[in-house]
Design an enzyme around this catalytic site. Structure first.
Site, mmCIF file in Angstrom:
data_model
loop_
_atom_site.group_PDB
_atom_site.id
_atom_site.type_symbol
_atom_site.label_atom_id
_atom_site.label_comp_id
_atom_site.label_asym_id
_atom_site.label_seq_id
_atom_site.Cartn_x
_atom_site.Cartn_y
_atom_site.Cartn_z
ATOM 1 N N GLY A 11 39.040 47.023 53.677
ATOM 2 C CA GLY A 11 40.057 48.008 53.258
ATOM 3 C C GLY A 11 40.493 48.863 54.423
ATOM 4 O O GLY A 11 41.686 49.101 54.643
ATOM 5 N N ASP A 69 34.837 57.191 60.477
ATOM 6 C CA ASP A 69 33.863 57.482 59.438
ATOM 7 C C ASP A 69 34.576 58.402 58.466
ATOM 8 O O ASP A 69 35.222 59.376 58.861
ATOM 9 C CB ASP A 69 32.595 58.132 59.967
HETATM 10 P P1 IMP Z 1 31.999 54.667 55.945
HETATM 11 O O1 IMP Z 1 33.013 55.480 56.686
HETATM 12 O O2 IMP Z 1 32.027 53.245 56.348
HETATM 13 O O3 IMP Z 1 30.634 55.293 55.959
HETATM 14 O O4 IMP Z 1 32.414 54.616 54.408
HETATM 15 C C1 IMP Z 1 33.454 55.339 53.904
HETATM 16 C C2 IMP Z 1 33.415 55.267 52.389
HETATM 17 O O5 IMP Z 1 34.181 56.369 51.897
HETATM 18 C C3 IMP Z 1 34.096 54.013 51.842
HETATM 19 O O6 IMP Z 1 33.175 52.982 51.621
HETATM 20 C C4 IMP Z 1 34.682 54.525 50.544
HETATM 21 O O7 IMP Z 1 33.687 54.564 49.559
HETATM 22 C C5 IMP Z 1 35.049 55.961 50.895
HETATM 23 N N1 IMP Z 1 36.437 56.044 51.427
HETATM 24 C C6 IMP Z 1 36.837 56.411 52.668
HETATM 25 N N2 IMP Z 1 38.153 56.346 52.797
HETATM 26 C C7 IMP Z 1 38.613 55.911 51.619
HETATM 27 C C8 IMP Z 1 39.916 55.605 51.157
HETATM 28 O O8 IMP Z 1 40.932 55.701 51.850
HETATM 29 N N3 IMP Z 1 39.984 55.177 49.896
HETATM 30 C C9 IMP Z 1 38.891 55.055 49.089
HETATM 31 N N4 IMP Z 1 37.649 55.283 49.471
HETATM 32 C C10 IMP Z 1 37.514 55.726 50.747
#
Ligand code: IMP
Length: 202
Positions: A11, A69
């Site tokens: 995503g 992040d």
């Molecule tokens: P990380 O930055 O990989 O630790 O994970 C970020 C997490 O935040 C994602 O897995 C989603 O659960 C959530 N997240 C961050 N940005 C978005 C977005 O644009 N849409 C929906 N969920 C988001």
């Protein structure tokens, strides 16, 4: 200039590409390079974790690496899930959304405010580090809505619609990631890093 996108989250990869490419920056995913690297997110802040990911991928590839992040901070939950957004339920996006719905079940509409936060970090092979951070204000809905986006998007409302109901262009225009990447590109242009990465500034 081409960046390695330091994430395995498809995503995020889609959003990085569609935001960076129109601004003239190429982006290649770790998957496209055949890289598998799971960086432990031991930081206490979004910016610390973004740095850990970008630095690890830059070191591994010898190429400029850009990481984000990001996460969802809900006021009624004292900022949770925050940096633990991806790991909130331990059961992926569906489990995370269900847990959030459960935790917010008794919270009235006026107290359902939340924001997405995105910290960007780009590490260059010479040790240069550029950063940007932005957020996007919204509210948590009472039910999942829409098929677009990823993660918490079906529960994150800006106005009458969830991000799950926004088109890509609509989300990018106001999202935490869209704003942070545009800010990062402004910083990058000011920094005048050479178009062809040579290890030397222009
Ligand atoms: P990380 O930055 O990989 O630790 O994970 C970020 C997490 O935040 C994602 O897995 C989603 O659960 C959530 N997240 C961050 N940005 C978005 C977005 O644009 N849409 C929906 N969920 C988001």
């Amino acid at each position: 200039m081409k960046f390695v996108i330091a994430t395995g989250n498809e995503g995020k990869v889609r959003e990085f590409k569609r935001i960076l490419e129109p601004m003239g920056f190429g982006a290649v995913s770790m998957k496209e390079l055949g890289l598998v690297l799971d960086v432990e997110e031991t930081g206490k802040t979004f910016s610390e974790n973004a740095y850990l990911k970008a630095e690890a991928v830059c070191r591994l590839t010898g190429l400029p690496a850009i990481a984000d992040d990001s996460g969802l901070c809900v006021d009624a939950l004292n900022g949770a899930p925050g940096v633990y957004s991806a790991r909130y339920s331990g059961q992926g996006d569906d489990g995370n959304n269900q847990k959030l719905l459960d935790e917010m079940a008794d919270v009235p509409p006026e107290k359902r405010t939340a924001r997405y936060v995105c910290a960007i970090c780009c590490c260059f092979p010479d040790g240069t580090r550029l950063t940007a951070q932005e957020s996007c204000e919204g509210a948590i809905g009472y039910e999942l809505s829409g098929e677009q986006g990823f993660g918490y998007d079906p529960l994150f409302y800006v106005g009458e619609r969830s991000f799950g109901q926004y088109s890509d262009e609509e989300k990018d225009a106001i999202s935490h990631r869209g704003k942070a990447l545009r800010l990062f590109c402004e910083t990058l242009k000011k920094h005048r890093i050479s178009d062809e990465w040579t290890g030397e500034k222009d």
